[in-house]
Design an enzyme around this catalytic site. Structure first.
Site, PDB file in Angstrom:
ATOM      1  N   HIS A 125      36.529 -36.286  -5.839  1.00  0.00           N
ATOM      2  CA  HIS A 125      36.286 -35.627  -7.123  1.00  0.00           C
ATOM      3  C   HIS A 125      36.943 -36.491  -8.201  1.00  0.00           C
ATOM      4  O   HIS A 125      37.949 -37.155  -7.936  1.00  0.00           O
ATOM      5  CB  HIS A 125      36.957 -34.253  -7.050  1.00  0.00           C
ATOM      6  CG  HIS A 125      36.690 -33.335  -8.187  1.00  0.00           C
ATOM      7  ND1 HIS A 125      37.340 -33.434  -9.384  1.00  0.00           N
ATOM      8  CD2 HIS A 125      35.848 -32.282  -8.301  1.00  0.00           C
ATOM      9  CE1 HIS A 125      36.921 -32.466 -10.193  1.00  0.00           C
ATOM     10  NE2 HIS A 125      36.007 -31.754  -9.559  1.00  0.00           N
ATOM     11  N   ASP A 202      43.903 -33.813  -1.326  1.00  0.00           N
ATOM     12  CA  ASP A 202      43.348 -32.848  -2.267  1.00  0.00           C
ATOM     13  C   ASP A 202      42.698 -31.737  -1.435  1.00  0.00           C
ATOM     14  O   ASP A 202      41.636 -31.930  -0.841  1.00  0.00           O
ATOM     15  CB  ASP A 202      42.317 -33.590  -3.148  1.00  0.00           C
ATOM     16  CG  ASP A 202      41.462 -32.654  -3.982  1.00  0.00           C
ATOM     17  OD1 ASP A 202      41.569 -31.422  -3.812  1.00  0.00           O
ATOM     18  OD2 ASP A 202      40.673 -33.165  -4.792  1.00  0.00           O
ATOM     19  N   GLN A 205      38.967 -27.965  -1.825  1.00  0.00           N
ATOM     20  CA  GLN A 205      37.801 -27.384  -1.145  1.00  0.00           C
ATOM     21  C   GLN A 205      38.126 -26.904   0.268  1.00  0.00           C
ATOM     22  O   GLN A 205      37.342 -26.169   0.864  1.00  0.00           O
ATOM     23  CB  GLN A 205      36.649 -28.401  -1.079  1.00  0.00           C
ATOM     24  CG  GLN A 205      36.044 -28.728  -2.417  1.00  0.00           C
ATOM     25  CD  GLN A 205      35.411 -27.518  -3.101  1.00  0.00           C
ATOM     26  OE1 GLN A 205      34.998 -26.550  -2.455  1.00  0.00           O
ATOM     27  NE2 GLN A 205      35.345 -27.552  -4.414  1.00  0.00           N
ATOM     28  N   LYS A 228      39.417 -21.134  -6.458  1.00  0.00           N
ATOM     29  CA  LYS A 228      38.400 -21.426  -5.432  1.00  0.00           C
ATOM     30  C   LYS A 228      38.633 -20.580  -4.189  1.00  0.00           C
ATOM     31  O   LYS A 228      37.937 -20.720  -3.184  1.00  0.00           O
ATOM     32  CB  LYS A 228      38.431 -22.912  -5.069  1.00  0.00           C
ATOM     33  CG  LYS A 228      38.042 -23.808  -6.251  1.00  0.00           C
ATOM     34  CD  LYS A 228      37.947 -25.245  -5.840  1.00  0.00           C
ATOM     35  CE  LYS A 228      37.877 -26.194  -7.020  1.00  0.00           C
ATOM     36  NZ  LYS A 228      36.630 -26.154  -7.775  1.00  0.00           N
ATOM     37  N   CYS A 366      31.194 -33.695 -10.541  1.00  0.00           N
ATOM     38  CA  CYS A 366      32.440 -34.460 -10.806  1.00  0.00           C
ATOM     39  C   CYS A 366      32.694 -35.474  -9.704  1.00  0.00           C
ATOM     40  O   CYS A 366      33.847 -35.710  -9.312  1.00  0.00           O
ATOM     41  CB  CYS A 366      33.642 -33.532 -10.955  1.00  0.00           C
ATOM     42  SG  CYS A 366      33.579 -32.534 -12.423  1.00  0.00           S
TER      43      CYS A 366
HETATM   44  N1  PLP Z   1      39.202 -31.686  -6.155  1.00  0.00           N
HETATM   45  C1  PLP Z   1      38.119 -31.149  -5.597  1.00  0.00           C
HETATM   46  C2  PLP Z   1      37.677 -31.624  -4.244  1.00  0.00           C
HETATM   47  C3  PLP Z   1      37.406 -30.167  -6.277  1.00  0.00           C
HETATM   48  O1  PLP Z   1      36.307 -29.653  -5.723  1.00  0.00           O
HETATM   49  C4  PLP Z   1      37.844 -29.748  -7.547  1.00  0.00           C
HETATM   50  C5  PLP Z   1      37.071 -28.757  -8.312  1.00  0.00           C
HETATM   51  O2  PLP Z   1      35.894 -28.586  -8.143  1.00  0.00           O
HETATM   52  C6  PLP Z   1      39.001 -30.319  -8.071  1.00  0.00           C
HETATM   53  C7  PLP Z   1      39.660 -31.282  -7.345  1.00  0.00           C
HETATM   54  C8  PLP Z   1      39.536 -29.911  -9.401  1.00  0.00           C
HETATM   55  O3  PLP Z   1      40.012 -28.606  -9.339  1.00  0.00           O
HETATM   56  P1  PLP Z   1      40.532 -27.865 -10.650  1.00  0.00           P
HETATM   57  O4  PLP Z   1      39.441 -28.020 -11.669  1.00  0.00           O
HETATM   58  O5  PLP Z   1      40.754 -26.457 -10.219  1.00  0.00           O
HETATM   59  O6  PLP Z   1      41.789 -28.550 -11.077  1.00  0.00           O
END
Ligand code: PLP
Length: 408
Positions: A125, A202, A205, A228, A366
């Site tokens: 992401h 990270d 997900q 999420k 993203c």
């Molecule tokens: N990393 C991953 C794999 C994501 O799917 C997302 C959000 O869709 C994020 C990071 C960013 O999360 P947040 O917008 O809650 O900070």
């Protein structure tokens, strides 16, 4: 077909939003990877907080402040317990995954030098790419990409070859938001540690689907977002091993994160407060704890089994549509189906689905480098949750079929 281990009718009653209509049709919500819906049990905790004990925490002697502090710290303990974290002070409340990653990337500024290497997977992401690019700009470190194959799996032989003593950090998502791939993070962590590199996973997900045991993984940093996983927006957690959190400098200065302040010098508070400057999202933290309670009461194994069954069903039904291509066919995958129909822009499919009450996400999610890899502008992404049903998948498939017939 429905897994008897999950009481889907009872679960759906917990989510008031699932009763609403969109464009005159019952809502079918398949945008769970972006934000999941919130059960009444969590909404009640939020209302209770504002109706009964809304107060600033940690610094008040009055009862409301103490009640709010206890509830907030109790939520930190729930998070510690859920992720099997050794110490509560290793749980840092953040505004979400993006905040947690930026905190770590910023903290490494003084620890890297020109020519050091940072490895990052090809399926990240933007939140797990841009902060590292900025870190490289500040330090002269080099970002190198762990490649993936057409199925959307990391090419692990190449990853192992890339490791050397120059590598100081490795970043990877646990599960890809655009492809659904479950990455072999244990193998990545163990191999990175052998060359002395720290690993940030990270978990944005993964956390809604897998109960990660962070001590067993031996990961250095792990980030999640509550929104999420049935919690509210604006709250998340960064896990960091004590040694790392003690080493990294604070990310933001302000109230709450200090031990003593004079105009000449400030000393910082102990963990976790060193990284929690300013008034935190008190209600959000408490509601995050309530969301974990809710999901744990259903059971993560049951959730995973049911979602896997939904994924298999949705994949096989969608594949029957002529011209439909699925991106992300890793052997280990979960809950995300990214697809296109040859000759149709994903945005057009998403717009028609919305008219039929079906919420999916369209675009690059993203994760533009993934779209570049497949040489596509974006995909339609249906992401599943444990409150979705086989009937909703039937509606999705019929709607995609209808969109195809209208647009081709
Ligand atoms: N990393 C991953 C794999 C994501 O799917 C997302 C959000 O869709 C994020 C990071 C960013 O999360 P947040 O917008 O809650 O900070």
């Amino acid at each position: 077909m429905i897994d008897s281990k999950i009481d889907i009718l009872k679960i759906r009653k917990d989510f008031p939003i699932l009763n609403r209509e969109v464009n005159g049709k019952p809502l079918v919500y398949f945008d769970n990877a972006a934000t999941s819906q919130t059960p009444q049990q969590v909404i009640d905790v939020i209302v209770d907080y504002y109706e009964n004990y809304n107060a600033n925490i940690h610094r008040g002697v009055h009862s409301l402040s103490q009640e709010a502090t206890d509830a907030y710290e109790n939520a930190r303990e729930k998070i510690r317990n859920h992720f099997n974290i050794a110490h509560a002070h290793e749980v840092i409340f953040t505004s979400g995954t993006t905040h947690g990653i930026n905190l770590v990337a910023n903290g490494f500024t003084g620890l890297l030098k020109k020519g050091d290497e940072i490895l990052v997977s090809a399926m990240e992401h933007h939140s797990n790419i841009v902060p590292w690019q900025m870190l490289c700009e500040r330090t002269g470190a080099v970002l190198r990409i762990i490649p993936m194959n057409r199925e959307g799996e990391l090419i692990m032989e190449v990853f192992h070859d890339m490791l050397s003593e120059k590598v100081k950090l490795v970043f990877c998502n646990h599960i890809s938001n655009a492809l659904g791939t479950i990455n072999p993070i244990k193998e990545i962590i163990d191999a990175a540690h052998k060359v002395g590199a720290a690993v940030l996973v990270d978990g944005a997900q993964a956390a809604p689907h897998i109960k990660a045991d962070l001590q067993d993984l031996d990961v250095d940093f792990y980030t999640v977002s509550a929104h999420k996983m049935c919690g509210p927006t604006g709250i998340g957690m960064l896990y960091g091993k004590s040694e790392w959190l003690k080493t990294l400098p604070p990310y933001q200065g302000g109230g709450e994160m200090i031990a003593e302040v004079t105009f000449e010098k400030t000393t910082y508070a102990d963990l976790p407060h060193k990284f929690e400057a300013g008034t935190p999202n008190v209600c959000g933290g408490i509601a995050f704890g309530a969301a974990l309670d809710y999901m744990n009461a259903i059971g993560f194994e049951q959730i995973a089994a049911y979602e896997n069954e939904l994924l298999q069903y949705a994949t096989s039904e969608l594949m029957k549509i002529e011209g439909l291509v699925i991106y992300g066919t890793a052997k280990e995958k979960t809950s995300v189906i990214s697809f296109n129909i040859k000759g149709i822009h994903p945005y057009d499919i998403g717009t028609i689905l919305d008219k039929l009450g079906i919420a999916v996400r369209t675009g690059h999610h993203c994760a533009q480098p993934i779209m570049d890899f497949y040489q596509i502008p974006g995909t339609v992404r249906a992401s599943l949750s444990f409150y979705n049903t086989h009937e909703e998948i039937d509606k999705l498939v019929a709607a995609v079929e209808k969109a195809r017939n209208m647009l081709l």
